[in-house]
Design an enzyme around this catalytic site. Structure first.
Site, PDB file in Angstrom:
ATOM      1  N   CYS A 192       4.067  -3.858   2.820  1.00 55.74           N
ATOM      2  CA  CYS A 192       3.393  -2.651   2.316  1.00 55.74           C
ATOM      3  C   CYS A 192       4.286  -1.414   2.391  1.00 55.74           C
ATOM      4  O   CYS A 192       3.979  -0.377   1.812  1.00 55.74           O
ATOM      5  CB  CYS A 192       2.094  -2.412   3.079  1.00 55.74           C
ATOM      6  SG  CYS A 192       0.919  -3.758   2.851  1.00 55.74           S
TER       7      CYS A 192
ATOM      8  N   HIS B 162       0.376   5.303   3.633  1.00 63.09           N
ATOM      9  CA  HIS B 162      -0.050   4.011   3.085  1.00 63.09           C
ATOM     10  C   HIS B 162      -1.579   3.932   3.083  1.00 63.09           C
ATOM     11  O   HIS B 162      -2.227   4.256   4.082  1.00 63.09           O
ATOM     12  CB  HIS B 162       0.553   2.870   3.913  1.00 63.09           C
ATOM     13  CG  HIS B 162       0.083   1.516   3.486  1.00 63.09           C
ATOM     14  ND1 HIS B 162      -0.077   1.185   2.159  1.00 63.09           N
ATOM     15  CD2 HIS B 162      -0.281   0.419   4.192  1.00 63.09           C
ATOM     16  CE1 HIS B 162      -0.513  -0.064   2.073  1.00 63.09           C
ATOM     17  NE2 HIS B 162      -0.656  -0.545   3.297  1.00 63.09           N
TER      18      HIS B 162
ATOM     19  N   ASN C 229      -6.476  -1.459  -0.603  1.00 63.49           N
ATOM     20  CA  ASN C 229      -5.078  -1.527  -0.184  1.00 63.49           C
ATOM     21  C   ASN C 229      -4.277  -2.303  -1.233  1.00 63.49           C
ATOM     22  O   ASN C 229      -4.459  -3.508  -1.385  1.00 63.49           O
ATOM     23  CB  ASN C 229      -5.008  -2.221   1.183  1.00 63.49           C
ATOM     24  CG  ASN C 229      -3.589  -2.358   1.712  1.00 63.49           C
ATOM     25  OD1 ASN C 229      -2.619  -2.161   0.981  1.00 63.49           O
ATOM     26  ND2 ASN C 229      -3.464  -2.711   2.982  1.00 63.49           N
TER      27      ASN C 229
END
Ligand code: COA
Length: 320
Positions: free
Chosen positions: A108, A244, A274
């Protein structure tokens, strides 16, 4: 180095929490307070290649550059249907660029690993303009009978063009492989006559959610503090903290630690979930489209992911 263009492309299918509760033992009442996620975009008949190309083309157009002026394409992607060639090969062909290209898997945090590499190339004179793309189809890593993981993720692609400039870019990368088991996703490759029985494993994504949550908060707080110190800047010098988009509670915890107002921490997680490494560039593009960025603004980006890896960057918004 500065950002001179952004773009994004999302799958057309919206899936709400209520729609998930039709086939999973979950609910909007459980998901929203724990994650901030209300809906996500999910790939159906699109390809990730097409989304990545669309996002990249928009960023290139936004930058005002021609395809042949791009010196390097770096694409962040954890996995997609093509093991090879890289996603960036499809992007180069579709845009008509002539430069080298590469994909990387920084989980990520991948877009910030790409940014760090771009800065290394640009600051050493090996490139002047680099296209960074992050494209992910994380919904395809999940076991859709497991509510623990599948409610958290979405798909999407986003891109930015960075270019040489007097403004310094600051980055921090960390990796701690002692925690590599907190998020895993394993796929079988082709069977060979030589491998042992049971050696190859197909295992959809498994995540130790509480461990990830704790490490994400601690590591991001540390990275942001260290990077401000490295850049000799104060939190007040940063226009937006673009974190994030994994869980709104993680973002809130970092914001509270820094003691700054919520509006400095823009968030899209309510409608994207996400999207792994695409998250930060999706957020950047959405904030840019909203007209809230002015040339010269400093942006702090911070991300974490499987590995366990983390990354943070301070970069200048250079678009007119
Ligand atoms: N719907 C309803 N119930 C759920 C559920 C869901 N989608 N997922 C888990 N539960 C249940 C669990 O089974 C558990 O039930 P039990 O108490 O009967 O055993 C209960 O809810 C609590 O589960 P727990 O995992 O302790 O919840 P949590 O408060 O830690 O929240 C996460 C779980 C995943 C939302 C949270 O830990 C998190 O966001 N972690 C970080 C994940 C992340 O960022 N990953 C990406 C990294 S890049």
């Amino acid at each position: 180095m500065k950002i001179i263009g952004t773009g994004s492309a999302m799958p057309k299918r919206t899936v709400t929490n209520a729609q998930l509760s039709e086939f999973l033992d979950t609910s909007d009442e459980w998901i929203v307070p724990r994650t901030g996620i209300k809906s996500r975009q999910v790939i159906t008949d699109e390809t990730l290649q097409a989304l990545a190309i669309d996002a990249a083309q928009k960023a290139l157009t936004d930058s005002g550059l021609k395809a042949e002026e791009i010196d390097f394409i770096i694409c962040s992607n954890v996995a997609n249907n093509y093991v090879t060639p890289a996603l960036s090969a499809f992007i180069q062909e579709a845009l008509g660029c002539k430069c080298p290209f590469v994909d990387l898997n920084g989980a990520c945090a991948g877009a910030l690993y790409a940014l760090d590499i771009a800065d290394a190339y640009i600051s050493t004179g090996r490139a002047e303009r680099i296209l960074i793309v992050a494209a992910e189809e994380v919904t395809k890593f999940c076991d859709w009978t497991q509510r623990e993981t599948s409610v958290l993720f979405g798909d999407g692609a986003a891109a930015m063009v960075v270019a040489k400039d007097d403004s310094p870019c600051y980055t921090i990368l960390t990796g701690d492989s002692r925690y590599k088991e907190v998020i895993t996703y394993r796929r079988k490759l082709e069977k060979t006559p030589f491998e042992q029985e049971g050696q190859a494993v197909d295992q959809p994504m498994i995540m130790k959610g509480r461990d990830v949550f704790r490490m994400a908060v601690l590591c991001s707080q540390r990275d942001i503090k260290d990077l401000l110190q490295k850049a000799n800047m104060k939190a007040e010098d940063i226009k937006f903290f673009m974190l994030h988009q994994a869980n709104k509670r993680i973002i809130d915890a970092i914001q509270e630690y820094l003691g700054l107002p919520e509006e400095r921490f823009p968030s899209i997680i309510d409608h994207t979930g996400n999207c792994s490494s695409a998250s930060i560039l999706l957020l950047l593009d959405e904030v840019a489209r909203s007209g809230k960025l002015a040339k010269g603004d400093k942006l702090m980006m911070s991300a974490f992911g499987a590995g366990f890896v983390t990354a943070a960057a301070i970069i200048t918004w250079g678009h007119e």
